[in-house]
Design a protein around this motif. Structure first.
Motif, mmCIF file in Angstrom:
data_model
loop_
_atom_site.group_PDB
_atom_site.id
_atom_site.type_symbol
_atom_site.label_atom_id
_atom_site.label_comp_id
_atom_site.label_asym_id
_atom_site.label_seq_id
_atom_site.Cartn_x
_atom_site.Cartn_y
_atom_site.Cartn_z
ATOM 1 N N GLY A 92 -13.552 5.248 46.881
ATOM 2 C CA GLY A 92 -12.442 6.118 46.529
ATOM 3 C C GLY A 92 -12.059 6.099 45.068
ATOM 4 N N ASN A 93 -12.757 5.325 44.248
ATOM 5 C CA ASN A 93 -12.456 5.250 42.830
ATOM 6 C C ASN A 93 -12.718 6.600 42.147
ATOM 7 O OD1 ASN A 93 -11.871 3.873 40.316
ATOM 8 N ND2 ASN A 93 -14.057 4.029 39.891
ATOM 9 N N HIS A 94 -11.886 6.959 41.132
ATOM 10 C CA HIS A 94 -12.064 8.212 40.404
ATOM 11 C C HIS A 94 -13.180 8.062 39.370
ATOM 12 C CE1 HIS A 94 -7.726 9.714 41.377
ATOM 13 N NE2 HIS A 94 -8.510 9.632 42.439
ATOM 14 N N VAL A 95 -14.150 8.971 39.435
ATOM 15 C CA VAL A 95 -15.308 8.933 38.533
ATOM 16 C C VAL A 95 -15.364 10.245 37.771
ATOM 17 C CG1 VAL A 95 -17.804 8.639 38.374
ATOM 18 C CG2 VAL A 95 -16.532 7.462 40.169
ATOM 19 N N PRO A 96 -15.321 10.215 36.423
ATOM 20 C CA PRO A 96 -15.403 11.466 35.655
ATOM 21 C C PRO A 96 -16.747 12.151 35.859
ATOM 22 C CG PRO A 96 -14.601 9.641 34.304
ATOM 23 C CD PRO A 96 -15.102 9.047 35.568
ATOM 24 N N GLU A 97 -16.722 13.475 35.731
ATOM 25 C CA GLU A 97 -17.940 14.253 35.891
ATOM 26 C C GLU A 97 -18.946 13.870 34.806
ATOM 27 O OE1 GLU A 97 -19.208 18.931 36.526
ATOM 28 O OE2 GLU A 97 -17.447 18.418 35.335
ATOM 29 N N GLY A 98 -20.196 13.812 35.182
ATOM 30 C CA GLY A 98 -21.251 13.480 34.237
ATOM 31 C C GLY A 98 -21.762 12.058 34.380
ATOM 32 N N PHE A 99 -21.004 11.188 35.044
ATOM 33 C CA PHE A 99 -21.461 9.822 35.260
ATOM 34 C C PHE A 99 -22.155 9.719 36.614
ATOM 35 C CE2 PHE A 99 -17.873 9.115 32.266
ATOM 36 C CZ PHE A 99 -18.618 8.592 31.231
ATOM 37 N N ARG A 100 -23.203 8.934 36.661
ATOM 38 C CA ARG A 100 -24.055 8.885 37.858
ATOM 39 C C ARG A 100 -23.732 7.733 38.794
ATOM 40 N NH1 ARG A 100 -30.021 8.879 35.850
ATOM 41 N NH2 ARG A 100 -29.172 7.260 34.477
ATOM 42 N N PHE A 101 -22.878 6.817 38.362
ATOM 43 C CA PHE A 101 -22.554 5.666 39.196
ATOM 44 C C PHE A 101 -21.055 5.383 39.130
ATOM 45 C CE2 PHE A 101 -26.967 5.184 38.064
ATOM 46 C CZ PHE A 101 -27.563 4.768 39.241
ATOM 47 N N CYS A 102 -20.542 4.806 40.225
ATOM 48 C CA CYS A 102 -19.137 4.410 40.274
ATOM 49 C C CYS A 102 -18.959 3.113 39.493
ATOM 50 C CB CYS A 102 -18.686 4.219 41.719
ATOM 51 S SG CYS A 102 -17.015 3.553 41.905
ATOM 52 N N GLY A 103 -17.946 3.088 38.611
ATOM 53 C CA GLY A 103 -17.717 1.886 37.809
ATOM 54 C C GLY A 103 -17.110 0.747 38.583
#
Length: 348
Positions: free
Chosen positions: A99-110
């Motif tokens: 459920g973490n927010h991931v900005p568009e363009g990144f391929r993996f969840c931080g």
């Protein structure tokens, strides 16, 4: 910022995984502060103008420089912050795993490192499922009849023995180093002898067909069935000699039961000359009066037209037959492995 050791991407300090390549990040360790020991006392810095103050002394609040905000560019809306402020904010996608927010363009969840599909919010790879727990248990039955330890049976093979496997009975000298193998196949539990010396004994329910050389246990008695028609001939006349070999009359005998005593030696031999021969402690054709683990009427051997049957007569401690081949096990089946009595407990 934390620099990814694999791809060099800079990530925020609160990220556990690199947004670019998914590699696990090593958080920066803050510099350790030197703490005074218990024996040291804080000493104020030397200052010629230092003077002692009273309890009512209040340290003055330092003045901070107030800076004016930078001038707005022409056409810039109030509250915006410089060049590019009018651009739309980046799209945020929710990681479907944590459920973490991931900005568009990144391929993996931080946060959890799950892969993110650029085409949408659902990743192609589903989160890894947790390993399945035990499929069942073997429950140890103590000599007084109470239940002891439980031994888990995993998916695949679980080995039982004195020296090898996940289920070990180190002090049971009647167990072979690798004695038995329990395997779940297509949702079914199967036990197989691993080439042990003393075998695996299965408690029968009702009756079973037996063959030449089958071994079974009642109480503490280890017995072996022998088909009279398949016994080895101890002597025979020479070729061309028509002399009849002398021997005791066979009569109606169709088999015999051999008692195997400690050390693997033959003990008493009991001839079977009735269609049904009863074994017990007090009643029957073959009795074991000094074995307190044998019921009064314990079991019987039958000859039904050349088919030999072993039947339990509702004994307290059961009749156990040695397994010759792999055996599928059901809920509450009982096994004798060495000196260990084990009950099968299947989940669900």
């Amino acid at each position: 910022m934390i620099t990814c050791p694999q791809c060099g991407k800079e990530n925020a300090d609160n990220f556990n995984y690199c947004l670019e390549c998914g590699a696990e990040l090593v958080p920066r360790q803050p510099a350790a502060e030197t703490q005074p020991t218990g024996t040291e006392q804080a000493v104020p810095p030397a200052d010629e103008d230092f003077q002692e103050v009273g309890e009512d002394f209040v340290e003055p609040i330092p003045l901070t420089e107030v800076k004016s905000p930078p001038p707005r560019e022409q056409g810039q809306e109030p509250g915006s912050s410089g060049p590019g402020a009018g651009e739309p904010p980046p799209k945020i996608r929710a990681c479907p795993v944590c459920g973490n927010h991931v900005p568009e363009g990144f391929r993996f969840c931080g946060k959890c490192g799950a892969p993110i599909n650029d085409a949408g919010t659902s990743p192609q790879a589903a989160p890894a499922s947790e390993p399945a727990g035990p499929m069942g248990y073997l429950v140890l039955i103590e000599p007084d009849g109470s239940e002891g330890g439980q031994y888990p049976l995993e998916q695949g093979e679980t080995v039982c023995g004195r020296m090898e496997g996940k289920i070990l009975f180190l002090e049971d000298e009647y167990l072979s180093p690798k004695h038995a193998v329990f395997t779940f196949e297509n949702g079914k539990l199967v036990v197989q002898d691993a080439g042990s010396l003393n075998g695996i004994f299965f408690r029968i329910q009702g009756e079973v067909v037996i063959e030449q050389g089958d071994s079974f246990r009642i109480g503490k008695q280890f017995l072996k069935f022998e088909d009279l028609s398949r016994l080895e001939v101890v002597a025979s006349p020479d070729e061309g000699d028509d002399t009849v070999l002398w021997g005791s009359p066979v009569g109606d005998m169709w088999g015999r039961v051999v008692q195997i005593i400690e050390g693997g030696h033959r003990g008493n031999v009991y001839l079977l000359n009735k269609d049904e021969v009863v074994l017990g402690r007090e009643k029957g054709d073959i009795t074991f009066p000094y074995d307190g683990f044998v019921s009064g009427k314990h079991a019987k051997l039958s000859n039904r037209g050349g088919n030999f049957i072993l039947t339990d007569l509702g004994s307290s401690n059961g009749t156990f037959i040695r397994l010759r081949k792999p055996k599928e096990l059901k809920q509450n089946d009982l096994l004798l492995v060495g000196q260990q009595l084990l009950r099968v407990d299947l989940k669900g």
